[in-house]
Motif scaffolding. Structure first.
Motif, PDB file in Angstrom:
ATOM      1  N   GLU A  33       0.342   3.979   1.154  1.00  0.00           N
ATOM      2  CA  GLU A  33       0.228   4.691   2.421  1.00  0.00           C
ATOM      3  C   GLU A  33       1.227   4.201   3.476  1.00  0.00           C
ATOM      4  O   GLU A  33       1.487   4.913   4.459  1.00  0.00           O
ATOM      5  N   GLU A  34       1.790   2.991   3.291  1.00  0.00           N
ATOM      6  CA  GLU A  34       2.681   2.462   4.324  1.00  0.00           C
ATOM      7  C   GLU A  34       4.058   2.042   3.839  1.00  0.00           C
ATOM      8  O   GLU A  34       4.938   1.761   4.654  1.00  0.00           O
ATOM      9  N   ALA A  88       0.835  -1.200   0.000  1.00  0.00           N
ATOM     10  CA  ALA A  88       0.000   0.000   0.000  1.00  0.00           C
ATOM     11  C   ALA A  88       0.870   1.250   0.000  1.00  0.00           C
ATOM     12  O   ALA A  88       1.793   1.363   0.827  1.00  0.00           O
ATOM     13  N   ASP A 122       7.177   3.905   5.234  1.00  0.00           N
ATOM     14  CA  ASP A 122       7.474   3.602   6.632  1.00  0.00           C
ATOM     15  C   ASP A 122       8.071   2.211   6.782  1.00  0.00           C
ATOM     16  O   ASP A 122       8.985   2.001   7.587  1.00  0.00           O
ATOM     17  N   ALA A 165       4.058   2.714  -6.114  1.00  0.00           N
ATOM     18  CA  ALA A 165       4.340   2.370  -4.723  1.00  0.00           C
ATOM     19  C   ALA A 165       5.773   1.877  -4.554  1.00  0.00           C
ATOM     20  O   ALA A 165       6.439   2.173  -3.540  1.00  0.00           O
TER      21      ALA A 165
END
Length: 280
Positions: free
Chosen positions: A52-53, A50, A56, A78
Motif C-alpha cells: 500500500e505504500e 507494505a 509512494d 511489493a
C-alpha cells in the motif's frame, strides 16, 4: 591525491552532504545492520514493505534496493510495485539476488524482478550472478562456493550484456562492469565474510552512491572502494579481537571516511574488454 581518488572523494562528499534517502526492501536478518551502516556513511535509510505504500516511498527515494534474502511471493509482488514506481520517477533500482541458485523459487523470483523492473545495478557473488544468466556455479545456502572467484570478469561482462544492467560481482577482488568498461577493486578484508549482512549493506551503500551520481560505473566503483577501505581500516584495528569487534569498528570506519581513506587500503584498476566480450 590521484585523479580517481579525487572523483571518488567528491562523490563521498555528495553523499555526506545530501543524505540521500535509500529505500531498502531487504531481508529480516540484516535490517538493523543495513540501517546503521547507511547512517554511518551519511545516507538516510528507510525500510518499507507494505504494497500500500511502497510506490509512494520509492518515488521520493534517491535509490531503491531490492534484496531477496528472506522472500515470499507477497514481498516479491511489493518489490515489483516499488521498482516500477521508481522506474516511472527516474529513481535507480538495485537488485541483490541473495541465494539465487540455491532454490528454484529464489532464482525465479530474481528473474521475475529483472523481467518486470528496469534494474540499474545487480550486486551479488559469482554463484548468484551466474544463475541469473543460466550458468551453474556452486552455492552453499546464500554463500558462493569455493571456486566462485574463477573467471569473474568474463562472467560479469556476460551478465551485464545479457541482463542489460550494471553488474557487480564481489569476492576476493570485486568486479564492476556495464559490459564494455570494467573496473576491478582490491581491498577489504576476509572478516567481511564473517559478518552477517556485509554484502547486503554493500548493495545499499552502492544505492547511496547511485542516488547522487547518474554514472553508475563511477558511483559503483566509488562505493566499492570506500566500503573496502572501511573494512581494511577496521580489520587493522581489531586484528586480535574477532568479527564482533570488527563489525562495530567497521561501522565506525564508515562514519570516518575522508581524504586519505583509500590510500594504502584499496587499489582500483581498469580492465579493457574485447569486442567479443572477453577480458584482456
Amino acid at each position: 591525491m590521484s585523479t580517481w581518488e579525487k572523483s571518488y572523494l567528491d562523490l563521498l562528499t555528495k553523499v555526506q552532504n545530501s543524505n540521500p534517502l535509500v529505500h531498502n526492501m531487504t531481508n529480516v536478518v540484516v535490517t538493523n545492520f543495513t540501517a546503521n551502516g547507511l547512517y554511518a556513511l551519511g545516507a538516510s535509510p528507510v525500510m518499507a514493505y507494505a504494497p500500500e505504500e511502497v510506490a509512494d516511498m520509492a518515488k521520493i527515494a534517491g535509490a531503491v534496493v531490492l534484496n531477496i534474502g528472506t522472500l515470499n511471493r507477497e514481498l516479491v509482488d511489493a518489490m515489483i510495485i516499488a521498482g516500477q514506481s521508481a522506474n516511472a520517477h527516474g529513481v535507480p533500482v538495485l537488485l541483490d539476488p541473495v541465494g539465487a541458485g540455491a532454490t528454484s523459487f529464489r532464482t525465479e523470483s530474481a528473474l521475475r524482478i529483472l523481467s518486470e523492473v528496469k534494474i540499474s545495478l545487480v550486486r551479488g557473488n559469482a554463484a548468484e550472478v551466474a544463475h541469473l544468466v543460466g550458468e551453474a556455479r556452486e552455492i552453499k545456502g546464500v554463500d558462493a562456493g569455493d571456486r566462485a572467484d574463477s573467471g569473474n570478469v568474463d562472467l560479469a561482462i556476460r551478465a551485464a550484456r545479457t541482463l542489460n544492467t550494471m553488474v557487480v560481482i564481489t569476492g576476493k577482488e570485486d568486479v564492476i562492469t556495464d559490459g564494455a568498461e570494467v573496473r576491478m577493486i582490491s581491498g577489504g578484508d576476509a572478516l567481511l565474510t564473517k559478518v552477517t549482512g556485509a554484502g547486503c549493506l554493500l548493495t545499499s551503500v552502492l544505492g547511496a552512491f547511485a542516488a547522487v551520481e547518474p554514472n553508475l560505473l563511477l558511483a559503483g566503483t566509488a562505493g566499492l572502494a570506500f566500503y573496502g577501505a572501511a573494512a581494511s581500516r577496521a580489520a587493522a584495528r581489531t586484528a586480535e579481537l574477532g568479527p564482533g569487534s570488527f563489525q562495530i569498528a567497521f561501522l565506525d570506519e564508515l562514519s570516518k571516511l575522508h581524504t586519505g581513506s583509500l590510500e594504502g587500503h584499496v587499489t582500483v584498476r581498469e580492465a579493457g574488454t574485447t569486442t567479443a566480450g572477453g577480458a584482456r
